[in-house]
Each structure stands twice: as structure tokens, then as C-alpha cells.
Design a protein around this motif. Structure first.
Motif, short mmCIF file in Angstrom:
data_model
loop_
_atom_site.label_atom_id
_atom_site.label_comp_id
_atom_site.label_asym_id
_atom_site.label_seq_id
_atom_site.Cartn_x
_atom_site.Cartn_y
_atom_site.Cartn_z
N GLU A 94 -33.11 6.59 -16.28
CA GLU A 94 -33.83 5.99 -15.16
C GLU A 94 -33.45 4.53 -14.98
O GLU A 94 -33.29 4.05 -13.85
CB GLU A 94 -35.33 6.13 -15.38
CG GLU A 94 -36.19 5.58 -14.26
CD GLU A 94 -36.04 6.37 -12.98
OE1 GLU A 94 -36.30 5.79 -11.90
OE2 GLU A 94 -35.67 7.55 -13.05
N GLU A 95 -33.30 3.80 -16.07
CA GLU A 95 -33.03 2.36 -16.00
C GLU A 95 -31.56 2.05 -15.70
O GLU A 95 -31.26 1.12 -14.96
CB GLU A 95 -33.42 1.70 -17.33
CG GLU A 95 -34.92 1.69 -17.59
CD GLU A 95 -35.25 1.11 -18.96
OE1 GLU A 95 -34.30 0.66 -19.66
OE2 GLU A 95 -36.43 1.12 -19.35
N GLU A 155 -37.08 19.74 -17.55
CA GLU A 155 -37.30 20.05 -16.13
C GLU A 155 -37.38 18.78 -15.28
O GLU A 155 -36.99 18.79 -14.10
CB GLU A 155 -38.58 20.86 -15.97
CG GLU A 155 -38.49 22.27 -16.53
CD GLU A 155 -39.82 23.00 -16.47
OE1 GLU A 155 -39.82 24.25 -16.46
OE2 GLU A 155 -40.88 22.31 -16.45
N SER A 156 -37.86 17.70 -15.86
CA SER A 156 -38.07 16.47 -15.09
C SER A 156 -36.84 15.56 -15.06
O SER A 156 -36.83 14.60 -14.29
CB SER A 156 -39.25 15.69 -15.68
OG SER A 156 -38.94 15.18 -16.98
N ILE A 157 -35.82 15.82 -15.88
CA ILE A 157 -34.62 14.98 -15.93
C ILE A 157 -33.53 15.64 -15.09
O ILE A 157 -32.94 16.63 -15.51
CB ILE A 157 -34.12 14.78 -17.37
CG1 ILE A 157 -35.18 14.09 -18.22
CG2 ILE A 157 -32.83 13.97 -17.38
CD1 ILE A 157 -34.82 13.98 -19.70
N PRO A 158 -33.22 15.11 -13.89
CA PRO A 158 -32.15 15.70 -13.08
C PRO A 158 -30.80 15.52 -13.78
O PRO A 158 -30.48 14.45 -14.26
CB PRO A 158 -32.20 14.90 -11.78
CG PRO A 158 -33.52 14.18 -11.80
CD PRO A 158 -33.86 13.96 -13.22
N SER A 193 -28.96 9.24 -8.09
CA SER A 193 -28.28 9.14 -6.80
C SER A 193 -26.86 8.63 -6.94
O SER A 193 -26.04 8.82 -6.03
CB SER A 193 -29.08 8.23 -5.86
OG SER A 193 -29.18 6.92 -6.41
N GLU A 194 -26.54 7.99 -8.05
CA GLU A 194 -25.23 7.36 -8.22
C GLU A 194 -24.40 7.96 -9.35
O GLU A 194 -23.19 7.74 -9.40
CB GLU A 194 -25.39 5.86 -8.47
CG GLU A 194 -26.05 5.11 -7.33
CD GLU A 194 -26.21 3.63 -7.62
OE1 GLU A 194 -25.70 3.18 -8.67
OE2 GLU A 194 -26.85 2.93 -6.82
N TRP A 195 -25.02 8.70 -10.25
CA TRP A 195 -24.31 9.16 -11.44
C TRP A 195 -24.45 10.67 -11.61
O TRP A 195 -25.53 11.22 -11.43
CB TRP A 195 -24.85 8.48 -12.70
CG TRP A 195 -24.48 7.04 -12.81
CD1 TRP A 195 -25.10 5.99 -12.21
CD2 TRP A 195 -23.39 6.49 -13.54
NE1 TRP A 195 -24.46 4.82 -12.52
CE2 TRP A 195 -23.41 5.09 -13.34
CE3 TRP A 195 -22.40 7.04 -14.35
CZ2 TRP A 195 -22.47 4.24 -13.93
CZ3 TRP A 195 -21.46 6.20 -14.94
CH2 TRP A 195 -21.51 4.81 -14.74
N ASN A 196 -23.34 11.32 -11.96
CA ASN A 196 -23.42 12.66 -12.51
C ASN A 196 -23.95 12.54 -13.94
O ASN A 196 -23.60 11.61 -14.66
CB ASN A 196 -22.04 13.32 -12.53
CG ASN A 196 -21.54 13.61 -11.13
OD1 ASN A 196 -21.97 14.58 -10.50
ND2 ASN A 196 -20.62 12.80 -10.63
N TYR A 242 -35.67 13.25 -25.89
CA TYR A 242 -35.67 13.43 -24.43
C TYR A 242 -36.49 12.35 -23.73
O TYR A 242 -36.18 11.95 -22.61
CB TYR A 242 -36.18 14.82 -24.07
CG TYR A 242 -35.13 15.88 -24.28
CD1 TYR A 242 -34.22 16.19 -23.27
CD2 TYR A 242 -35.04 16.57 -25.48
CE1 TYR A 242 -33.24 17.16 -23.47
CE2 TYR A 242 -34.07 17.54 -25.68
CZ TYR A 242 -33.17 17.84 -24.67
OH TYR A 242 -32.21 18.79 -24.86
N GLU A 243 -37.53 11.87 -24.40
CA GLU A 243 -38.30 10.75 -23.82
C GLU A 243 -37.43 9.51 -23.71
O GLU A 243 -37.42 8.82 -22.68
CB GLU A 243 -39.52 10.47 -24.70
CG GLU A 243 -40.59 11.56 -24.65
CD GLU A 243 -41.63 11.41 -25.74
OE1 GLU A 243 -41.47 10.49 -26.60
OE2 GLU A 243 -42.59 12.19 -25.77
N LEU A 244 -36.65 9.22 -24.76
CA LEU A 244 -35.76 8.07 -24.73
C LEU A 244 -34.63 8.29 -23.72
O LEU A 244 -34.26 7.36 -22.97
CB LEU A 244 -35.17 7.82 -26.12
CG LEU A 244 -34.19 6.65 -26.24
CD1 LEU A 244 -34.82 5.35 -25.75
CD2 LEU A 244 -33.69 6.50 -27.68
#
Length: 437
Positions: A341-342, A375-378, A347-350, A333-335
Motif C-alpha cells: 500500500e505504501e 482476498e484483500s491484497i490485489p 494502479s501502477e505495479w504488477n 501478510y499484514e506486513l
């Protein structure tokens, strides 16, 4: 029924023998397909045909040399030629395939499982469409909206036009001054400027002043014409165009949202993930990939393998990797968080984040690390698929801990696959509901 009808009937039967989609997902060979073309086996029905044997065997019922006479016993059969002893063959039988693209697969899976996933648009794409309907204050002369400019000028002329001869007659009232005439025009709603009155005052001959004793007498004696009557009489002249009325036509630009999706597939490759567990992961994840490819305009996939550490791999390697290390699911999950994020901003991707394993994890890693990371990964959906043939192990608690942490969230689903028969139920659980937030 003729031969042609027989042939058509055999073909129809063959097409109907396509393997059931649910059975194909549960038990079929998924490896023969690629992301753009899904091959589902169909049973081959051999079409009847006549064959002609060119070997000379004589006429029907005619014997040859050595043929026994009627009633003569027939000897022992001759041994078969070498290589024709009828031993079981080792070659695969003939197969034909029904080729299905991901869009058709998604549609049929919707019908088969009762799914109704509506893709969401994310990335904004500007498209120019057809007619020049947008107006701006600047642009090339060739795009000037002259019709609008003329209408604006005409409105201004109609609003400011007045009967000049009528006002000139008012200048012939006895003892009137330019100020008196201007004031009277305002009272009569005649839109004339003071400067015009002063200029025209000088054109009135002195012997004509005093023609009327009062403005009332002049109004009663002189007929006043309307703007429309003057246009009919004199034509339309001197339309007052102004720069602020200029508008330039531009093509209408509409913003459309493209339905983009990125699917992050995470798999435990530690020593405890033996072949049967790996096959259950492949049997669950592969149809999910096909389905989302068919649902979205653009689908991209990220494959992350992990034991105690995590690394990104190609799809070809994803289902076959096995290591001998321990398990720390949070490393994946860290990776995943870094990659999303990168490369795939929310805002642009499902986003779909699917993880699978046998639910074994290092001590406290789920509660202290994995749950906060999820919880932190939308994402549209987080899913964990537990693959435990024969039921969950005593020390395999990751799925239970995740389910407990997100029991009130529709954004996270936890499901279990113990054998291939569970696969379609797991797919339904992953895709059937989705948090709209």
C-alpha cells in the motif's frame, strides 16, 4: 581433418555440455549467480596440446649410466618423491560457466516448461515522439500552423466571395431600392451584406439608374463570373484570417505503460523450518525471481521473514534465517499489505505475492486471518509453496485450507515441493495461468 578443425570441434563440444536448465534448477548451485547474471556450469573439455620437456634425457632409445643391459632384470621401483604419493586431492575441479541474463533465462524457461506469461503494463510514462502533430489554440508564434490558417481563410473567402460588379449592375435596375437589391441577392444566393449594399449604393451615378427595366433583364444581359475566374483574373487578395482559426503545433505526446512488477517473497523461519525445507524454498523462489526479472522492464523484490511475528529482510539474509519461535503466517501478510500500500500501489505495479513454509500455522489463523488478507491484497498472483520433505505432516493444514478457500480462483495457486525434483513442476503451476482481472 586438420588441427584447426579439431580445435573448433572441441570448443563446440564444450559449449554443448552446458548443464540442462531443468537439472540446474533442481540440483545445481544457485548461490553463485546474482539477479543480473545467472551462471550455469559447463563441463570443461581439455584441448589437446604438445608439450616440450626441456630436461636432458638423451636421445630416443639411448641408455644412461646405470641403465640395465638387455635381458638384465629390473630392480624394485624407487619410492615416489614425498608429496607425490597420489593421495586423493581436496581441491575443487576446474569449472567454467555459461553466463545467462534474466531475459535469456526467462525465454529458455518458457521453452523448457511451456510457459507463456505476457507481462502487463501498469505505470504510465509520458514520452515525446518526433513530429509536431498535435494542435492547440495557444503557443509561441514560431509554432503557428500557417498552412492550416491559410486554408481556413481561403475556405472562408471562397464561401463568402461574390461578383461585386454583378451586384452593382443590379443597383442600376429602374425603381430598385437598397432593400430590393439585398432581397434579390439573397434569392440568388449571393452572399452580400446589407451594409455593403448600402455603402455601394451611394457610388452609383444617378444618370445610370434605370439602365435595366428589371432584374430579369439585367441577368440576361450581364455575364456573371465565378470566384475561380476572378482569382485567375485578379489574383488572390484579402484572404480573411481570423484568430479562431489559429492553431499552434506541439510535439505528439504518447502515453506508454511501463511493465513494472514487485514480487513479495514470504518465508516461514520458525523452528520447524529445518535446512532441507529452507533449501527447497530457495530452489523454488530463486528461479521465480530470475524469471520475473527477465519478463518485466522493472522488477523489485520485497523479502519478508516470519515466525509468530514478521519483519522485512535483505535477500542475502532471507534464505538463511531460522528462529525458534512459533508460527503465525498472517503476520507476514499484514506486513506485506502495509508495504504494498505504501510503496507499490496496485494502479501502477504488477504484484506477485509468493509465500512458502511447511504448512504449519497457529490454530485458526489461516481461516480467520490469512484467507481474508489474501482476498484483500490485489495481485496478479498469490502462491503458497508447501515444503514438506517426505510428505505433509498431520498438523500441517495451511496449504489445504488455502486451496479449499480459493478452489474457484485462478488468482491463487497452492503447490507442494517434497524434493528438488518437484521444483520445476511447482514453478510451472505458479506461472502457467494468470487471472486477467
Amino acid at each position: 581433418m586438420g588441427l584447426r578443425e579439431d580445435l573448433d570441434r572441441f570448443r563446440e563440444v564444450g559449449e554443448r555440455r552446458r548443464e540442462d536448465l531443468t537439472e540446474f534448477i533442481r540440483h545445481g548451485s544457485l548461490g553463485g549467480s546474482d539477479p543480473d547474471s545467472i551462471e550455469i556450469p559447463i563441463k570443461v573439455v581439455d584441448l589437446p596440446e604438445f608439450e616440450y620437456d626441456p630436461r636432458d634425457r638423451g636421445g630416443v632409445g639411448q641408455g644412461q649410466d646405470g641403465t640395465p643391459e638387455a635381458g638384465q632384470p629390473v630392480g624394485q621401483p624407487h619410492p615416489a618423491d614425498e608429496g607425490e604419493d597420489g593421495d586423493p586431492g581436496d581441491e575443487a575441479g576446474d569449472h567454467e560457466y555459461y553466463e545467462m541474463d534474466p531475459e535469456e533465462f526467462a525465454q529458455e524457461l518458457d521453452e523448457e516448461l511451456g510457459l507463456d506469461l505476457e507481462p502487463k503494463g501498469k505505470e504510465v510514462v509520458e514520452e515525446v515522439e518526433g513530429d509536431y502533430t498535435e494542435l492547440t489554440r495557444a503557443g509561441p508564434n514560431s509554432t503557428l500552423d500557417f498552412e492550416r490558417l491559410f486554408k481556413q481563410g481561403l475556405k472562408r473567402k471562397l464561401a463568402t466571395d461574390f461578383d461585386e460588379e454583378f451586384v452593382r449592375e443590379a443597383m442600376r435596375v429602374a425603381d430598385a431600392t437598397p432593400d430590393d437589391v439585398f432581397r434579390w441577392c439573397r434569392e440568388e444566393n449571393v452572399l452580400v451584406s446589407r451594409a455593403w449594399v448600402e455603402t455601394e449604393w451611394e457610388t452609383i451615378p444617378d444618370d445610370e439608374r434605370g439602365r435595366w427595366a428589371s432584374f430579369e433583364e439585367m441577368v440576361a444581359a450581364v455575364e456573371r463570373t465565378t470566384t475561380l475566374e476572378r482569382i485567375h483574373r485578379d489574383g488572390l487578395r484579402d484572404v480573411p484570417f481570423r484568430r479562431e482559426d489559429e492553431r499552434y503545433r506541439h510535439p505528439e505526446v504518447t502515453e506508454e505503460t511501463e511493465q513494472n512488477v514487485v514480487v513479495v517473497n514470504i518465508r516461514d523461519v520458525s523452528g520447524s523450518m529445518r535446512q532441507e525445507k529452507r533449501e527447497l524454498v530457495e530452489r523454488t523462489f530463486t528461479p521465480l525471481d530470475w524469471y520475473l526479472t527477465g519478463k518485466y522492464d522493472r522488477a523489485e523484490f520485497v523479502y519478508i521473514a516470519h515466525d509468530a511475528e514478521a519483519w522485512e529482510v535483505d535477500r542475502e539474509d532471507f534464505f538463511g534465517i531460522r528462529s525458534g519461535g512459533g508460527t503465525r503466517i498472517s503476520s507476514a501478510y499484514e506486513l506485506a499489505a502495509e508495504v504494498l500500500e505504501e510503496r507499490y500501489p496496485w494502479s501502477e505495479w504488477n504484484r506477485y505475492v509468493f509465500a512458502a513454509g511447511d504448512s504449519e500455522n497457529s490454530s485458526n489463523d489461516t481461516r480467520e486471518n490469512v484467507v481474508p488478507l489474501m482476498e484483500s491484497i490485489p495481485a496478479n498472483r498469490h502462491a503458497y509453496v508447501e515444503t514438506q520433505p517426505g510428505g505433509p505432516a498431520i498438523n500441517a493444514t495451511h496449504a489445504e485450507e488455502v486451496e479449499r478457500a480459493f478452489e474457484d480462483s485462478e488468482r491463487v495457486v497452492v503447490t507442494s515441493v517434497a524434493d528438488p525434483a518437484d521444483v520445476t513442476d511447482a514453478i510451472y503451476e505458479v506461472l502457467s495461468t494468470e487471472d486477467d482481472q
